[in-house]
Every structure is written in structure tokens, then in C-alpha cells.
Design an enzyme around this catalytic site. Structure first.
Site, PDB file in Angstrom:
ATOM      1  N   ARG A   1       0.807  -1.239   0.000  1.00 19.54           N
ATOM      2  CA  ARG A   1       0.000   0.000   0.000  1.00 19.54           C
ATOM      3  C   ARG A   1       0.830   1.275   0.000  1.00 19.54           C
ATOM      4  NH1 ARG A   1      -3.233  -2.989   3.756  1.00 19.54           N
ATOM      5  NH2 ARG A   1      -4.876  -4.045   2.593  1.00 19.54           N
TER       6      ARG A   1
ATOM      7  N   LYS B   1       2.399  11.555 -10.542  1.00 25.51           N
ATOM      8  CA  LYS B   1       1.493  10.720 -11.355  1.00 25.51           C
ATOM      9  C   LYS B   1       2.251   9.472 -11.758  1.00 25.51           C
ATOM     10  CE  LYS B   1      -1.680  13.983 -13.529  1.00 25.51           C
ATOM     11  NZ  LYS B   1      -2.113  14.576 -14.804  1.00 25.51           N
TER      12      LYS B   1
ATOM     13  N   GLU C   1       7.593  18.703 -24.470  1.00 27.26           N
ATOM     14  CA  GLU C   1       7.019  19.003 -23.144  1.00 27.26           C
ATOM     15  C   GLU C   1       7.533  20.348 -22.636  1.00 27.26           C
ATOM     16  OE1 GLU C   1       4.577  17.384 -21.829  1.00 27.26           O
ATOM     17  OE2 GLU C   1       4.801  15.210 -22.001  1.00 27.26           O
TER      18      GLU C   1
ATOM     19  N   LYS D   1       6.075  23.500 -12.807  1.00 24.22           N
ATOM     20  CA  LYS D   1       5.269  22.328 -12.455  1.00 24.22           C
ATOM     21  C   LYS D   1       5.138  22.194 -10.932  1.00 24.22           C
ATOM     22  CE  LYS D   1       4.199  17.550 -13.326  1.00 24.22           C
ATOM     23  NZ  LYS D   1       4.304  16.389 -14.178  1.00 24.22           N
TER      24      LYS D   1
ATOM     25  N   GLU E   1      -5.214  17.134  -9.342  1.00 21.21           N
ATOM     26  CA  GLU E   1      -5.864  17.580 -10.579  1.00 21.21           C
ATOM     27  C   GLU E   1      -7.371  17.796 -10.428  1.00 21.21           C
ATOM     28  OE1 GLU E   1      -4.008  16.024 -14.180  1.00 21.21           O
ATOM     29  OE2 GLU E   1      -5.970  16.065 -15.127  1.00 21.21           O
TER      30      GLU E   1
ATOM     31  N   ARG F   1      -4.207  21.847 -12.447  1.00 15.75           N
ATOM     32  CA  ARG F   1      -3.221  20.879 -12.943  1.00 15.75           C
ATOM     33  C   ARG F   1      -3.597  20.322 -14.307  1.00 15.75           C
ATOM     34  NH1 ARG F   1       0.151  16.088  -9.784  1.00 15.75           N
ATOM     35  NH2 ARG F   1       1.268  15.405 -11.668  1.00 15.75           N
TER      36      ARG F   1
ATOM     37  N   ASN G   1      -1.958  19.189 -19.170  1.00 15.22           N
ATOM     38  CA  ASN G   1      -2.296  18.217 -20.213  1.00 15.22           C
ATOM     39  C   ASN G   1      -2.539  18.882 -21.565  1.00 15.22           C
ATOM     40  OD1 ASN G   1      -2.257  15.786 -18.651  1.00 15.22           O
ATOM     41  ND2 ASN G   1      -4.046  16.584 -17.612  1.00 15.22           N
TER      42      ASN G   1
ATOM     43  N   HIS H   1      -2.358  16.828 -24.625  1.00 13.51           N
ATOM     44  CA  HIS H   1      -2.289  15.409 -24.247  1.00 13.51           C
ATOM     45  C   HIS H   1      -3.533  14.602 -24.591  1.00 13.51           C
ATOM     46  CE1 HIS H   1       1.347  16.679 -22.327  1.00 13.51           C
ATOM     47  NE2 HIS H   1       1.576  15.488 -21.797  1.00 13.51           N
TER      48      HIS H   1
ATOM     49  N   HIS I   1      -2.431  11.440 -26.352  1.00 15.91           N
ATOM     50  CA  HIS I   1      -2.633  10.075 -25.831  1.00 15.91           C
ATOM     51  C   HIS I   1      -3.435   9.238 -26.829  1.00 15.91           C
ATOM     52  CE1 HIS I   1      -1.964  11.272 -21.326  1.00 15.91           C
ATOM     53  NE2 HIS I   1      -0.837  11.067 -21.975  1.00 15.91           N
TER      54      HIS I   1
ATOM     55  N   HIS J   1       6.126   9.684 -26.970  1.00 20.90           N
ATOM     56  CA  HIS J   1       5.140  10.469 -26.222  1.00 20.90           C
ATOM     57  C   HIS J   1       5.266  11.967 -26.564  1.00 20.90           C
ATOM     58  CE1 HIS J   1       2.515  11.769 -22.989  1.00 20.90           C
ATOM     59  NE2 HIS J   1       3.467  12.586 -22.561  1.00 20.90           N
TER      60      HIS J   1
HETATM   61  P1  NAD Z   1      11.335   6.407 -22.165  1.00 21.59           P
HETATM   62  O1  NAD Z   1      11.323   6.191 -20.720  1.00 21.59           O
HETATM   63  O2  NAD Z   1      10.820   5.352 -23.058  1.00 21.59           O
HETATM   64  O3  NAD Z   1      12.832   6.780 -22.594  1.00 21.59           O
HETATM   65  C1  NAD Z   1      13.100   7.026 -23.944  1.00 21.59           C
HETATM   66  C2  NAD Z   1      14.211   6.132 -24.491  1.00 21.59           C
HETATM   67  O4  NAD Z   1      15.477   6.683 -24.122  1.00 21.59           O
HETATM   68  C3  NAD Z   1      14.220   4.698 -23.997  1.00 21.59           C
HETATM   69  O5  NAD Z   1      14.619   3.864 -25.044  1.00 21.59           O
HETATM   70  C4  NAD Z   1      15.293   4.709 -22.910  1.00 21.59           C
HETATM   71  O6  NAD Z   1      15.883   3.442 -22.736  1.00 21.59           O
HETATM   72  C5  NAD Z   1      16.275   5.689 -23.480  1.00 21.59           C
HETATM   73  N1  NAD Z   1      17.079   6.434 -22.497  1.00 21.59           N
HETATM   74  C6  NAD Z   1      16.629   6.976 -21.360  1.00 21.59           C
HETATM   75  N2  NAD Z   1      17.603   7.727 -20.811  1.00 21.59           N
HETATM   76  C7  NAD Z   1      18.681   7.609 -21.609  1.00 21.59           C
HETATM   77  C8  NAD Z   1      19.989   8.156 -21.564  1.00 21.59           C
HETATM   78  N3  NAD Z   1      20.360   9.034 -20.627  1.00 21.59           N
HETATM   79  N4  NAD Z   1      20.868   7.804 -22.532  1.00 21.59           N
HETATM   80  C9  NAD Z   1      20.467   6.954 -23.526  1.00 21.59           C
HETATM   81  N5  NAD Z   1      19.244   6.430 -23.647  1.00 21.59           N
HETATM   82  C10 NAD Z   1      18.357   6.768 -22.676  1.00 21.59           C
HETATM   83  O7  NAD Z   1      10.501   7.721 -22.564  1.00 21.59           O
HETATM   84  P2  NAD Z   1      10.346   9.185 -21.959  1.00 21.59           P
HETATM   85  O8  NAD Z   1      10.146  10.064 -23.122  1.00 21.59           O
HETATM   86  O9  NAD Z   1      11.412   9.510 -20.976  1.00 21.59           O
HETATM   87  O10 NAD Z   1       8.988   9.063 -21.128  1.00 21.59           O
HETATM   88  C11 NAD Z   1       7.758   8.862 -21.769  1.00 21.59           C
HETATM   89  C12 NAD Z   1       6.766   8.330 -20.758  1.00 21.59           C
HETATM   90  O11 NAD Z   1       6.556   9.310 -19.749  1.00 21.59           O
HETATM   91  C13 NAD Z   1       5.403   8.033 -21.353  1.00 21.59           C
HETATM   92  O12 NAD Z   1       4.957   6.790 -20.909  1.00 21.59           O
HETATM   93  C14 NAD Z   1       4.516   9.131 -20.798  1.00 21.59           C
HETATM   94  O13 NAD Z   1       3.183   8.732 -20.672  1.00 21.59           O
HETATM   95  C15 NAD Z   1       5.167   9.386 -19.468  1.00 21.59           C
HETATM   96  N6  NAD Z   1       4.892  10.703 -18.898  1.00 21.59           N
HETATM   97  C16 NAD Z   1       4.459  10.744 -17.614  1.00 21.59           C
HETATM   98  C17 NAD Z   1       4.221  11.963 -17.015  1.00 21.59           C
HETATM   99  C18 NAD Z   1       3.828  12.011 -15.571  1.00 21.59           C
HETATM  100  O14 NAD Z   1       3.462  13.080 -15.079  1.00 21.59           O
HETATM  101  N7  NAD Z   1       3.906  10.908 -14.852  1.00 21.59           N
HETATM  102  C19 NAD Z   1       4.412  13.151 -17.725  1.00 21.59           C
HETATM  103  C20 NAD Z   1       4.854  13.061 -19.040  1.00 21.59           C
HETATM  104  C21 NAD Z   1       5.101  11.820 -19.617  1.00 21.59           C
HETATM  105  N1  GLY Z   2       2.110  15.603 -17.071  1.00 17.52           N
HETATM  106  C1  GLY Z   2       0.871  16.094 -16.551  1.00 17.52           C
HETATM  107  C2  GLY Z   2       0.853  16.154 -15.054  1.00 17.52           C
HETATM  108  O1  GLY Z   2       1.789  15.795 -14.386  1.00 17.52           O
HETATM  109  O2  GLY Z   2      -0.136  16.551 -14.508  1.00 17.52           O
END
Ligand code: NAD
Ligand code: GLY
Length: 362
Positions: free
Chosen positions: A122, A144, A186, A228, A238, A242, A246, A249, A253, A266
Site C-alpha cells: 500500500r 502521477k 514538453e 510544475k 488535478e 493541474r 495536459n 495530451h 494520448h 510520447h
Molecule cells: P522512455 O522512458 O521510453 O525513454 C526514452 C528512451 O530513451 C528509452 O529507449 C530509454 O531506454 C532511453 N534512455 C533513457 N535515458 C537515456 C539516456 N540518458 N541515454 C540513452 N538512452 C536513454 O521515454 P520518456 O520520453 O522519458 O517518457 C515517456 C513516458 O513518460 C510516457 O509513458 C509518458 O506517458 C510518461 N509521462 C508521464 C508523465 C507524468 O506526469 N507521470 C508526464 C509526461 C510523460
Molecule cells: N504531465 C501532466 C501532469 O503531471 O499533470
């Protein structure tokens, strides 16, 4: 050499936490070790990141009972199945409620590991160590967490704040160009939704960011995190403001879901989504063609896509948008804008208006 350049706090009372940004921070354990609770620590990373950076983190965890879990890379692995594998790794480690989970990687690792930390017994402590620009400016901050379903992005998840975010800007040196550009989408979002001065700054500093100038990148990350952190402190779960984060988004999405996870990154989907949201705003008389053009031009300078990939079915996109978490009682909700720096919630959008934009923007 380690140099902490910025420290920002996310002010959430007893759950407040620091975002530390600078060069060489992963290897500088004193900068993050106080965020680790308990005896057990599990580091989750992916197969691209672990060979480059895992050792820097494990070296700083000498006193912990330590385990690591390395996933295949990419969005296609942000699943319930991957979460179940992390639970199994925690069980094997004997992780108790005071254990810490560390997410070392991009947003996929951060969202997935954060979700596992939210669920295990939990909720256990977790620390974000983002290694992509996208994760440093957005996904590692704000709590998130979640996984994708075949039906839609991030449909299963929880709010669970990290105890610290450690953004080591040295790790950006190995990031593939396409991933850097996806992170810049972003970054543009922050200027577009609420900070016209920052949008101006991005127009002036676009070349420096693309050239990975370390100071420009660190200052840019700090600016986004400060924006942020303020929004999250005012509206953690949210209920209102907040949702503006998006911007782009709802469309983005849907594009990720319909095109297949990992086909569009993304950030690429968000870039197209912001252009669609701007087009919809313009269509409804909220903003001007000049604003849409300015947004599109900056995204193009960052090498990002701005229109829907050929052959993508508009009705499938609309169906995916209906499952978006921002919708209420079957009404479609999109983040629109009044121009650069002024986003707003656009409630009860007519499906016909969205379909018109999806059909035009090709
Ligand atoms: P990712 O985690 O897939 O990383 C992108 C690629 O880069 C991967 O292949 C990874 O292995 C590689 N990589 C990462 N760091 C590296 C480095 N320093 N050197 C070499 N390669 C590296 O993608 P992302 O763009 O970081 O994240 C996208 C995800 O984030 C999506 O799932 C999206 O929905 C999520 N997201 C979440 C929030 C949130 O608030 N939680 C906000 C925005 C996006
Ligand atoms: N990436 C949108 C949020 O964190 O609310």
C-alpha cells in the site's frame, strides 16, 4: 565532478520534496542518500540506461540490501505485466514497508516503478532519477504514476509522490537526438500553457538547447520544474489547474494508443496534440492563426512532427479520446488556449468540432 546547479522544492507539507538538478549528481550519493529509507532498496531501470548509469547509483547504496530490476526499453513495456515483475522482485528482496524503490531512467521507468511503489504494501518510498529530458522536465515531478492498457494510455495508476527527484544532467549526453527532441515538446508545452516569457526564451535559445549547451539545458529544466512544482503544490490531484499541464495530451494520448505504443514517442504525440488543440481553439474563435503558426514554427525548429500521420483513422482517435481521464459524465474535455501562455479548460466540446480538426490536420 559534481555540481548542484538548482534545487527546487515541491511544497506538499509533510510530503514536500526536493528536485535537484546538476551535473554528476548520480555519483554524488550524499546528494540523494538521505531520501532512501529502510534497509532494502530496489533499483528499477531499463536495458539502455542500466549499462550506462546503474553502477553510479548502486555504488552509493553500499549499506543497503540491494536488488535491481532491468526492463526492456520502451512504452510497450509500461504494462501491468511489468508491474507484476517488479512486485515479484520486491518479494524476492524481502522488501518491507520501509523499503525504497529507485526509478533510474525515462518516463516509462519512472511511471511504472512509481506505480509499483504506490502499490507495494500500500505504498513505499520512491526516488526518481530521471535520465531523459522529458522525465527531468515533467514525468519525474508531481507523483502521477501508472501503466498503459491496450484500450488507452495511463488508464491504471495512482498519485504517489517521490521523496526526491535527482536530475543528473550529465546523463543527457547519451540521449538519442530523437528523444531529446521529444523532451523539448514538453518544454514547449510549459511556455504555451502558462508562460509567454519562457516561450520567448525558447525561441531565442532553441539552437543552444538543440546543441545540448549544458547551462541552457539545466536552466530550462529548472524553469519547467519550478512551474510544475507550483502547479502541483496548488492542485496535487488535478481538481482544477493541474489539468492545464495536459495541453496537447488528450489528442496526444489518443494518437499514441491508435498508432500503437512506441510508434510515435510520447513527446512527438504531444507536439502534434498541441497543434491540434491550437487548431481547435482557433476554430472556436479563442485564439488567432498567428498564435497557431508561432507554436508550430517553434515545434518545427525542434524537429518535431506537427500533423497527424497519414492513414490514422479520425473516428478511432475520437473513440480513444472518449476514454481520456479528464472527461466527466461522457462530456469531452480538452485543454484549449487563448494564445501563447494562456491555456484554459474547454468543457463539453462538440465531437463534430474535434472530428473537423482531426480531419483537417493532415
Ligand atoms: P522512455 O522512458 O521510453 O525513454 C526514452 C528512451 O530513451 C528509452 O529507449 C530509454 O531506454 C532511453 N534512455 C533513457 N535515458 C537515456 C539516456 N540518458 N541515454 C540513452 N538512452 C536513454 O521515454 P520518456 O520520453 O522519458 O517518457 C515517456 C513516458 O513518460 C510516457 O509513458 C509518458 O506517458 C510518461 N509521462 C508521464 C508523465 C507524468 O506526469 N507521470 C508526464 C509526461 C510523460
Ligand atoms: N504531465 C501532466 C501532469 O503531471 O499533470
Amino acid at each position: 565532478m559534481s555540481a548542484l546547479r538548482h534545487e527546487i522544492r515541491v511544497e506538499l507539507g509533510a510530503r514536500a520534496y526536493p528536485i535537484r538538478i546538476g551535473a554528476g549528481l548520480l555519483a554524488n550519493a550524499p546528494c540523494w542518500r538521505n531520501a532512501i529509507t529502510g534497509k532494502h532498496a530496489l533499483v528499477v531501470s531499463d536495458e539502455n540506461v542500466a549499462p550506462l548509469y546503474l553502477q553510479r547509483v548502486t555504488a552509493g547504496l553500499r549499506d543497503a540490501t540491494l536488488s535491481t530490476w532491468i526492463l526492456p526499453a520502451g512504452e510497450a513495456h509500461k504494462t501491468l505485466d511489468s508491474a507484476a515483475k517488479i512486485f515479484a522482485a520486491l518479494a524476492q528482496l524481502g522488501a518491507s514497508r520501509d523499503a525504497t524503490l529507485i526509478a533510474l531512467g525515462g518516463g516509462v521507468v519512472g511511471d511504472l516503478a512509481g506505480f509499483a511503489a504506490a502499490c507495494w504494501m500500500r505504498g513505499i518510498a520512491f526516488v526518481q532519477m530521471p535520465t531523459t529530458l522529458l522525465a527531468m522536465v515533467d514525468s519525474s515531478v508531481g507523483g502521477k504514476t501508472g501503466v498503459d492498457l491496450p484500450q488507452g494510455k495511463n488508464l491504471v495508476g495512482a498519485f504517489h509522490q517521490p521523496r526526491a527527484v535527482i536530475a543528473d544532467t550529465d546523463t543527457l549526453a547519451s540521449l538519442p537526438d530523437r528523444e531529446l527532441r521529444a523532451g523539448l515538446a514538453e518544454v514547449v508545452k510549459y511556455g504555451a500553457l502558462g508562460d509567454a516569457d519562457f516561450f520567448d526564451w525558447l525561441e531565442v535559445n532553441a539552437a543552444a538547447l538543440l546543441a545540448r549547451d549544458p547551462d541552457a539545458l539545466a536552466d530550462c529544466i529548472a524553469h519547467c520544474c519550478a512551474q510544475k512544482a507550483g502547479i502541483v503544490a496548488r492542485d496535487e490531484t488535478e481538481r482544477g489547474e493541474r489539468a492545464l499541464l495536459n495541453f496537447g495530451h488528450t489528442f496526444g494520448h489518443a494518437l499514441e494508443t491508435v498508432c500503437g505504443y512506441g510508434v510515435l514517442l510520447h513527446g512527438e504525440a504531444v507536439a502534434i496534440g498541441m497543434c491540434l488543440a491550437a487548431g481547435l481553439s482557433q476554430r472556436s474563435g479563442r485564439s488567432t492563426a498567428a498564435d497557431t503558426t508561432r507554436l508550430r514554427d517553434l515545434l518545427v525548429r525542434f524537429g518535431l512532427p506537427t500533423s497527424i500521420p497519414a492513414g490514422t483513422d479520425a473516428d478511432a482517435l475520437l473513440a480513444a479520446m472518449r476514454l481520456d481521464k479528464k472527461n466527466a459524465s461522457g462530456r469531452l474535455r480538452v485543454i484549449a488556449w487563448r494564445g501563447v501562455g494562456r491555456a484554459e479548460i474547454f468543457d463539453d466540446v462538440e465531437a463534430a468540432a474535434i472530428r473537423a480538426e482531426l480531419t483537417a490536420a493532415r
